[in-house]
Design a protein around this motif. Structure first.
Motif, short mmCIF file in Angstrom:
data_model
loop_
_atom_site.label_atom_id
_atom_site.label_comp_id
_atom_site.label_asym_id
_atom_site.label_seq_id
_atom_site.Cartn_x
_atom_site.Cartn_y
_atom_site.Cartn_z
N LYS A 424 -3.63 -2.36 -14.27
CA LYS A 424 -4.37 -1.11 -14.17
C LYS A 424 -3.19 0.18 -14.50
O LYS A 424 -3.70 1.16 -15.43
CB LYS A 424 -4.81 -0.64 -12.86
N TYR A 425 -2.09 0.04 -14.23
CA TYR A 425 -1.07 0.99 -14.42
C TYR A 425 0.04 0.79 -15.59
O TYR A 425 0.99 1.55 -15.71
CB TYR A 425 -0.30 1.45 -13.01
N ILE A 426 -0.19 -0.28 -16.18
CA ILE A 426 0.86 -0.55 -17.18
C ILE A 426 0.85 0.56 -18.29
O ILE A 426 1.55 0.74 -19.21
CB ILE A 426 0.54 -2.04 -17.86
N THR A 427 -0.63 1.24 -18.60
CA THR A 427 -0.40 1.97 -19.77
C THR A 427 -0.42 3.62 -19.09
O THR A 427 -0.50 4.58 -20.00
CB THR A 427 -1.89 1.96 -20.52
N ASP A 428 -0.12 3.74 -17.88
CA ASP A 428 0.07 5.16 -17.27
C ASP A 428 1.61 5.49 -17.74
O ASP A 428 2.74 4.72 -17.05
CB ASP A 428 -0.13 5.08 -15.61
N HIS A 429 2.05 6.37 -18.17
CA HIS A 429 3.18 6.76 -18.57
C HIS A 429 4.14 7.18 -17.69
O HIS A 429 5.33 7.13 -17.55
CB HIS A 429 3.32 7.98 -19.75
N ARG A 430 3.64 7.54 -16.38
CA ARG A 430 4.70 7.76 -15.27
C ARG A 430 5.05 6.42 -14.47
O ARG A 430 6.14 6.45 -14.01
CB ARG A 430 3.49 8.38 -14.07
N TYR A 431 4.22 5.49 -14.68
CA TYR A 431 4.83 4.26 -13.86
C TYR A 431 4.92 3.00 -14.80
O TYR A 431 5.27 1.95 -14.56
CB TYR A 431 3.54 3.78 -13.09
N SER A 432 4.58 3.27 -16.34
CA SER A 432 4.71 1.98 -17.11
C SER A 432 6.12 1.57 -17.02
O SER A 432 6.25 0.05 -17.38
CB SER A 432 4.49 2.65 -18.48
N ARG A 433 7.43 2.01 -17.21
CA ARG A 433 8.69 1.47 -17.10
C ARG A 433 8.81 0.29 -15.78
O ARG A 433 9.38 -0.69 -16.34
CB ARG A 433 9.69 2.25 -17.26
N THR A 434 8.46 0.94 -14.85
CA THR A 434 8.70 0.40 -13.58
C THR A 434 7.56 -1.00 -13.48
O THR A 434 7.93 -2.26 -13.41
CB THR A 434 8.44 0.92 -12.20
N VAL A 435 6.39 -0.91 -14.03
CA VAL A 435 5.34 -2.01 -14.18
C VAL A 435 5.65 -2.99 -15.21
O VAL A 435 5.93 -4.17 -14.93
CB VAL A 435 3.99 -1.42 -14.49
N CYS A 436 6.52 -2.71 -16.29
CA CYS A 436 6.96 -3.65 -17.36
C CYS A 436 8.19 -4.44 -16.52
O CYS A 436 8.25 -5.59 -16.89
CB CYS A 436 7.37 -2.91 -18.57
N ASP A 437 9.14 -3.80 -15.96
CA ASP A 437 10.18 -4.50 -15.36
C ASP A 437 9.42 -5.54 -14.38
O ASP A 437 9.97 -6.69 -14.16
CB ASP A 437 11.11 -3.49 -14.75
N VAL A 438 8.52 -4.85 -13.50
CA VAL A 438 8.10 -6.06 -12.39
C VAL A 438 7.30 -7.28 -13.02
O VAL A 438 7.57 -8.25 -12.73
CB VAL A 438 7.07 -5.13 -11.51
N SER A 439 6.44 -6.64 -14.24
CA SER A 439 5.99 -7.92 -15.19
C SER A 439 6.85 -8.83 -15.59
O SER A 439 6.52 -10.22 -15.57
CB SER A 439 5.03 -7.26 -16.21
N ASN A 440 7.98 -8.41 -16.26
CA ASN A 440 8.95 -9.48 -16.71
C ASN A 440 9.45 -10.32 -15.37
O ASN A 440 9.70 -11.70 -15.71
CB ASN A 440 10.20 -8.68 -17.25
N VAL A 441 10.01 -9.98 -14.30
CA VAL A 441 10.34 -10.60 -13.31
C VAL A 441 9.27 -11.53 -12.77
O VAL A 441 9.70 -12.83 -12.65
CB VAL A 441 10.66 -9.62 -12.08
N LEU A 442 8.01 -11.05 -12.60
CA LEU A 442 6.80 -12.05 -12.23
C LEU A 442 6.72 -13.09 -13.30
O LEU A 442 6.49 -14.26 -12.88
CB LEU A 442 5.64 -11.12 -12.26
N LEU A 443 6.75 -12.97 -14.64
CA LEU A 443 6.82 -14.01 -15.44
C LEU A 443 7.88 -15.04 -15.39
O LEU A 443 7.59 -16.18 -15.59
CB LEU A 443 6.73 -13.29 -17.11
#
Length: 529
Positions: A424-443
């Protein structure tokens, strides 16, 4: 031992407009009182005498209201048909008004007695004003003429017939009684000299003129029509000084406020804009429930009155005393000291201490329970209404190097909740940097275990990858467009003015900053691939 530092949950709070002295000044107007009339409110005018009663011209009467009690003080109802443009004389003792009867009537305000009736027009008179010498009345009529009347003799002194359509706007210069200004639906504004009985100036407004206004010096006048307000220099022969386009519907009325330092304009878009006369910039906006036909402010700005098309009259009066709120009163308790040996016999205030309450996530952080802290931030209420709290918890886990511990060992249901939030929030410019970092750790954590989870979890992972790729592609397109526009601007820099370039550059900059986390998103896409 130092105190526990709570997680900052307000880092993504919405930015608010900076309060200016004008905002604070006009926000002191209290809750408006709505008065109901029987038809569209054509015109509002304030008396120059305290307590500054105001005249509301509506339907077949002119009613004078007390601004303090908001009740009718005088009722002038000597009209057979609709009345228009009731305005006071500079001493506040007399009032003149036109109407559908094609006549101009003058009343004694104190006795409500009609003193003069000026006959000569052949069509409705929509505006009429006293001249500064208080012995003449100017009238502006739908018969395309402007007349000047002598009050003692009730005779017509001058008549001007230069317009080709209805004359619905007019003004008299406050500095001299020899100049009249008229605005017509033929899109022109004309100035007349009553001494030579001739037209001395004509300018084209570009739209049917609804209102005209002189500034106090008399050398500058304004015209309103369509969605624009135009400022003209009368001394320079009608040179256009400025265009003001702040409304998106027809501007209906212009008036001055704050000792002639502020300009107010009303419009059918339900807004009243307040401008600084020195810069013509908007300093405040007043909102109303319906389209506006007229607006006026008292001499001391204590009262602002607006008239609407549905017959409502909004009266806003400045609040002089602000009472403490109920919450502020509850935070204070009072006590009395009677022991005069140690303290004087005076009242003192005991203020309630603020309780340093911690959130559930902070309680878990204090106990180093990172998994529970993340679970507290993944409840549906927070995910739906306050996602910035979840983002703040993710950032705190990264700072503590506990993100892997919090994400590891989760079942399919809990992992689906995390993936839905990331999608939901990976394309939100306010949260995208944090969401991408969390996604990388999850992978990295579940790299070898994706086949053990149900198909719906794998599908969420595919959606997350697809949205990240689309966002990276959009960012690349925006960067390409930015380069194209910079080339175009560089080629046209010789002919374009410097005042137009910052606005275009700002639009480019705002477009390029929509996706500040380009590098993190590209890294995430590579990892998913």
């Amino acid at each position: 031992m130092s105190a526990f530092k709570r997680t900052n949950f307000s880092i993504y709070s919405k930015t608010e407009n900076k309060l200016t002295p004008d905002n604070l000044y006009w926000k002191q107007l209290g809750v408006p009182v709505l008065l109901k009339e029987f038809g569209p409110v054509d015109y509002i005018d304030f008396s120059p005498l305290e307590p500054y009663p105001f005249a509301v011209t509506c339907s077949v009467r002119v009613q004078i209201y007390n601004p303090i009690t908001k009740t009718v003080w005088k009722n002038l109802s000597r009209f057979r048909q609709a009345a228009y443009g009731g305005s006071f004389r500079s001493d506040g003792r007399l009032l003149c008004a036109g109407g559908e009867e094609a006549i101009v009537q003058m009343f004694d305000v104190s006795t409500k007695t009609p003193l003069r009736v000026f006959k000569g027009h052949s069509a409705p008179v929509h505006r009429c004003f006293f001249t500064p010498d208080n012995i003449h009345i100017s009238s502006f009529s739908d018969d395309k003429t402007v007349c000047l009347w002598d009050i003692p003799s009730e005779k017509e002194v001058s008549i001007f017939s230069g317009h080709q359509d209805y004359v619905r706007a007019g003004a008299v210069t406050p500095s001299t009684p020899d100049a009249l200004l008229s605005g017509s639906y033929d899109r022109s504004v004309k100035m007349y000299d009553t001494r030579t009985k001739s037209q001395v100036m004509s300018v084209d407004h570009g739209a049917p003129v609804e209102s005209v206004l002189f500034l106090p010096s008399g050398g500058i006048f304004l015209s309103a029509g369509g969605t624009e307000i135009r400022v003209w220099d009368a001394i320079a022969g009608g040179r256009l000084l400025a265009k003001i386009s702040q409304h998106h519907k027809t501007v209906t009325c212009l008036t001055l406020a704050s000792s002639n330092k502020r300009l107010m304009s009303s419009s059918l878009d339900r807004h009243v804009k307040i401008y600084d006369v020195s810069t013509y910039q908007v300093v405040h906006t007043l909102d109303y429930p319906n389209a506006l036909l007229s607006v006026a402010a008292s001499a001391d700005d204590e009262t602002v009155v607006a008239g609407m098309v549905d017959g409502l009259v909004s009266v806003s009066r400045r609040e002089t005393k602000v009472l403490p709120s109920r919450r502020e009163r509850q935070k204070v308790s009072y006590g009395h000291v009677s022991d005069q040996r140690e303290y004087p016999a005076v009242d003192f205030v005991v203020r309630e201490q603020d309780k340093n309450l911690m959130s559930k996530s902070d309680v878990c952080f204090r106990k180093f329970q990172y998994t529970k802290a993340l679970d507290c931030a993944l409840i549906p209420l927070i995910l739906r209404n306050r996602p910035h709290i979840t983002i703040s918890v993710f950032q705190e886990l990264m700072r503590r190097k506990g993100l892997k511990q919090a994400l590891a060992g989760r079942d399919s249901k809990s992992l689906s909740t995390v993936l839905r939030f990331l999608v939901k929030y990976i394309t939100d410019h306010r949260y995208s940097r944090t969401v991408c970092d969390v996604s990388n750790v999850l992978l990295d954590i579940y790299e070898d275990d994706w086949g053990k989870f149900p198909p719906d979890v794998c599908k969420l992972l595919q959606v997350l990858s697809s949205r990240a790729k689309d966002d990276v592609a959009l960012t690349q397109d925006l960067v390409t467009i930015e380069g194209m526009m910079q080339i175009l601007l560089a080629g046209s820099s010789i002919t374009s003015s410097r005042t137009e370039r910052p606005s275009v550059n700002n639009s480019i900059q705002s477009a390029s900053t929509l996706h500040p986390s380009k590098t993190a998103q590209e890294t995430f896409v590579v990892n998913v691939s």
